[in-house]
Design a protein around this motif. Structure first.
Motif, mmCIF file in Angstrom:
data_model
loop_
_atom_site.group_PDB
_atom_site.id
_atom_site.type_symbol
_atom_site.label_atom_id
_atom_site.label_comp_id
_atom_site.label_asym_id
_atom_site.label_seq_id
_atom_site.Cartn_x
_atom_site.Cartn_y
_atom_site.Cartn_z
ATOM 1 N N GLY A 1 0.800 -1.218 0.000
ATOM 2 C CA GLY A 1 0.000 0.000 0.000
ATOM 3 C C GLY A 1 0.833 1.268 0.000
ATOM 4 O O GLY A 1 0.303 2.367 -0.045
ATOM 5 N N SER A 2 2.170 1.106 0.013
ATOM 6 C CA SER A 2 2.985 2.319 0.137
ATOM 7 C C SER A 2 3.303 2.918 -1.223
ATOM 8 O O SER A 2 3.341 2.230 -2.230
ATOM 9 C CB SER A 2 4.275 2.021 0.880
ATOM 10 N N ASP A 3 3.542 4.198 -1.249
ATOM 11 C CA ASP A 3 3.848 4.914 -2.472
ATOM 12 C C ASP A 3 5.342 5.189 -2.580
ATOM 13 O O ASP A 3 5.970 5.578 -1.608
ATOM 14 C CB ASP A 3 3.114 6.259 -2.487
ATOM 15 N N ILE A 4 5.875 5.000 -3.782
ATOM 16 C CA ILE A 4 7.274 5.316 -4.074
ATOM 17 C C ILE A 4 7.568 6.758 -3.655
ATOM 18 O O ILE A 4 8.592 7.068 -3.070
ATOM 19 C CB ILE A 4 7.534 5.222 -5.590
ATOM 20 N N GLU A 5 6.608 7.604 -3.974
ATOM 21 C CA GLU A 5 6.750 9.041 -3.751
ATOM 22 C C GLU A 5 7.113 9.372 -2.298
ATOM 23 O O GLU A 5 7.847 10.305 -2.031
ATOM 24 C CB GLU A 5 5.407 9.677 -4.108
ATOM 25 N N TYR A 6 6.568 8.593 -1.363
ATOM 26 C CA TYR A 6 6.769 8.922 0.049
ATOM 27 C C TYR A 6 7.831 8.062 0.729
ATOM 28 O O TYR A 6 8.084 8.225 1.915
ATOM 29 C CB TYR A 6 5.445 8.789 0.806
ATOM 30 N N ALA A 7 8.433 7.131 -0.028
ATOM 31 C CA ALA A 7 9.428 6.250 0.590
ATOM 32 C C ALA A 7 10.706 7.032 0.874
ATOM 33 O O ALA A 7 11.089 7.901 0.102
ATOM 34 C CB ALA A 7 9.721 5.083 -0.344
ATOM 35 N N ASP A 8 11.363 6.709 1.992
ATOM 36 C CA ASP A 8 12.620 7.413 2.261
ATOM 37 C C ASP A 8 13.705 6.817 1.361
ATOM 38 O O ASP A 8 13.539 5.760 0.768
ATOM 39 C CB ASP A 8 12.993 7.332 3.738
ATOM 40 N N GLN A 9 14.825 7.523 1.247
ATOM 41 C CA GLN A 9 15.816 7.160 0.239
ATOM 42 C C GLN A 9 16.474 5.813 0.509
ATOM 43 O O GLN A 9 16.789 5.067 -0.410
ATOM 44 C CB GLN A 9 16.836 8.285 0.116
ATOM 45 N N MET A 10 16.691 5.480 1.797
ATOM 46 C CA MET A 10 17.296 4.197 2.137
ATOM 47 C C MET A 10 16.369 3.057 1.724
ATOM 48 O O MET A 10 16.815 2.056 1.161
ATOM 49 C CB MET A 10 17.579 4.153 3.639
ATOM 50 N N THR A 11 15.078 3.228 1.994
ATOM 51 C CA THR A 11 14.100 2.192 1.633
ATOM 52 C C THR A 11 14.068 1.999 0.116
ATOM 53 O O THR A 11 14.057 0.874 -0.384
ATOM 54 C CB THR A 11 12.688 2.607 2.120
ATOM 55 N N LEU A 12 14.107 3.110 -0.613
ATOM 56 C CA LEU A 12 14.109 3.034 -2.076
ATOM 57 C C LEU A 12 15.356 2.335 -2.587
ATOM 58 O O LEU A 12 15.291 1.484 -3.469
ATOM 59 C CB LEU A 12 14.069 4.452 -2.673
ATOM 60 N N TYR A 13 16.494 2.688 -1.999
ATOM 61 C CA TYR A 13 17.767 2.100 -2.409
ATOM 62 C C TYR A 13 17.726 0.587 -2.220
ATOM 63 O O TYR A 13 18.077 -0.185 -3.107
ATOM 64 C CB TYR A 13 18.905 2.716 -1.585
ATOM 65 N N LYS A 14 17.234 0.162 -1.039
ATOM 66 C CA LYS A 14 17.153 -1.277 -0.742
ATOM 67 C C LYS A 14 16.186 -1.969 -1.696
ATOM 68 O O LYS A 14 16.399 -3.099 -2.102
ATOM 69 C CB LYS A 14 16.683 -1.490 0.690
ATOM 70 N N ALA A 15 15.100 -1.258 -2.037
ATOM 71 C CA ALA A 15 14.099 -1.850 -2.920
ATOM 72 C C ALA A 15 14.664 -2.072 -4.318
ATOM 73 O O ALA A 15 14.388 -3.081 -4.962
ATOM 74 C CB ALA A 15 12.858 -0.951 -2.987
ATOM 75 N N VAL A 16 15.503 -1.141 -4.776
ATOM 76 C CA VAL A 16 16.116 -1.298 -6.105
ATOM 77 C C VAL A 16 17.190 -2.374 -6.066
ATOM 78 O O VAL A 16 17.252 -3.261 -6.930
ATOM 79 C CB VAL A 16 16.716 0.040 -6.605
ATOM 80 N N GLU A 17 18.048 -2.325 -5.021
ATOM 81 C CA GLU A 17 19.127 -3.298 -4.894
ATOM 82 C C GLU A 17 18.584 -4.722 -4.801
ATOM 83 O O GLU A 17 19.144 -5.646 -5.364
ATOM 84 C CB GLU A 17 19.946 -2.998 -3.617
ATOM 85 N N GLY A 18 17.497 -4.882 -4.050
ATOM 86 C CA GLY A 18 16.970 -6.221 -3.795
ATOM 87 C C GLY A 18 15.884 -6.631 -4.771
ATOM 88 O O GLY A 18 15.087 -7.515 -4.469
ATOM 89 N N ARG A 19 15.824 -6.008 -5.935
ATOM 90 C CA ARG A 19 14.741 -6.324 -6.886
ATOM 91 C C ARG A 19 14.823 -7.793 -7.314
ATOM 92 O O ARG A 19 15.902 -8.368 -7.398
ATOM 93 C CB ARG A 19 14.817 -5.395 -8.088
ATOM 94 N N THR A 20 13.667 -8.357 -7.577
ATOM 95 C CA THR A 20 13.614 -9.783 -7.910
ATOM 96 C C THR A 20 13.028 -9.969 -9.306
ATOM 97 O O THR A 20 12.223 -9.161 -9.764
ATOM 98 C CB THR A 20 12.722 -10.538 -6.917
ATOM 99 N N GLU A 21 13.437 -11.053 -9.950
ATOM 100 C CA GLU A 21 12.942 -11.317 -11.298
ATOM 101 C C GLU A 21 11.485 -11.771 -11.249
ATOM 102 O O GLU A 21 11.099 -12.525 -10.382
ATOM 103 C CB GLU A 21 13.820 -12.380 -11.954
ATOM 104 N N MET A 22 10.708 -11.272 -12.176
ATOM 105 C CA MET A 22 9.272 -11.649 -12.214
ATOM 106 C C MET A 22 9.061 -12.856 -13.108
ATOM 107 O O MET A 22 9.756 -13.048 -14.069
ATOM 108 C CB MET A 22 8.433 -10.475 -12.726
#
Ligand code: ZN
Length: 199
Positions: free
Chosen positions: A178-199
């Motif tokens: 339910g969270s928005d990219i727009e409001y995510a803090d930078q560390m959370t965004l960084y981790k989300a990109v680093e830990g991306r998974t193949e679909m």
């Protein structure tokens, strides 16, 4: 008693903005009356200029003054990756993080059958054309928000893109549901990109 027409009009205008009801609109309208003349002029000019002087990049769909946009024109960006977001504000959030150096694609919305929004209502066709034309792109990173509509949109795009043999990944769920990219803090965004998974 009714407000004089100029202020009534101003209240109506503020009420056209999202999340602003009559009370807030009235407060803002009266605040405007007390503002410095120059500030009011600047405010009015900024409203007009934002719409008149900005357009959408013909490649990625991001808002821009020049077409193509600065990011699409920058040869130092990683041409192999395209990160797909819901709107231009998400591009700004990603850029502020400073850890992503690839390209973007802005959808301008998500699939939402409840609101009558289908694939032809968002910027998906342009993404597919772009992938067909540009063989340098090897990965599509889907960064729609972690909402039901965002997830459904991610699945839809993933199926279309994978059939053309391009790797599709999804941001890791350091982003809570339910969270928005727009409001995510930078560390959370960084981790989300680093830990991306193949679909
Ligand atoms: Zn662009």
């Amino acid at each position: 008693m009714q407000y004089p027409e100029p202020i009534a009009k101003l209240i109506d205008s503020f009420m056209k903005l999202p999340g602003i009801g009559y009370k807030t609109a009235t407060r803002l309208a009266f605040f405007t009356l007390d503002m410095e003349k120059d500030d009011v002029t600047e405010f009015a000019k900024a409203l007009i200029s934002a719409q008149r002087d900005l357009s959408f990049c013909s490649i990625c769909g991001n808002i821009t003054e020049d077409d193509p946009c600065d990011i699409c024109q920058d040869p130092s960006r990683d041409q192999k990756a395209v990160l797909v977001v819901e709107d231009s504000k998400d591009v700004m959030s990603m850029e502020q993080m400073k850890e992503y150096h690839g390209l973007y694609h802005v959808l301008h919305g998500v699939l939402s059958p409840m609101d009558g929004k289908g694939p032809e209502d968002i910027n998906i066709a342009a993404l597919l054309t772009r992938l067909q034309k540009n063989e340098a792109i090897k990965e599509v990173i889907i960064a729609t928000n972690a909402t039901p509509e965002g997830e459904a949109t991610a699945m839809y795009i993933s199926r279309l893109v994978k059939s053309s043999g391009i790797k599709v990944t999804r941001l890791a769920h350091g982003l809570s549901v339910g969270s928005d990219i727009e409001y995510a803090d930078q560390m959370t965004l960084y981790k989300a990109v680093e830990g991306r998974t193949e679909m």
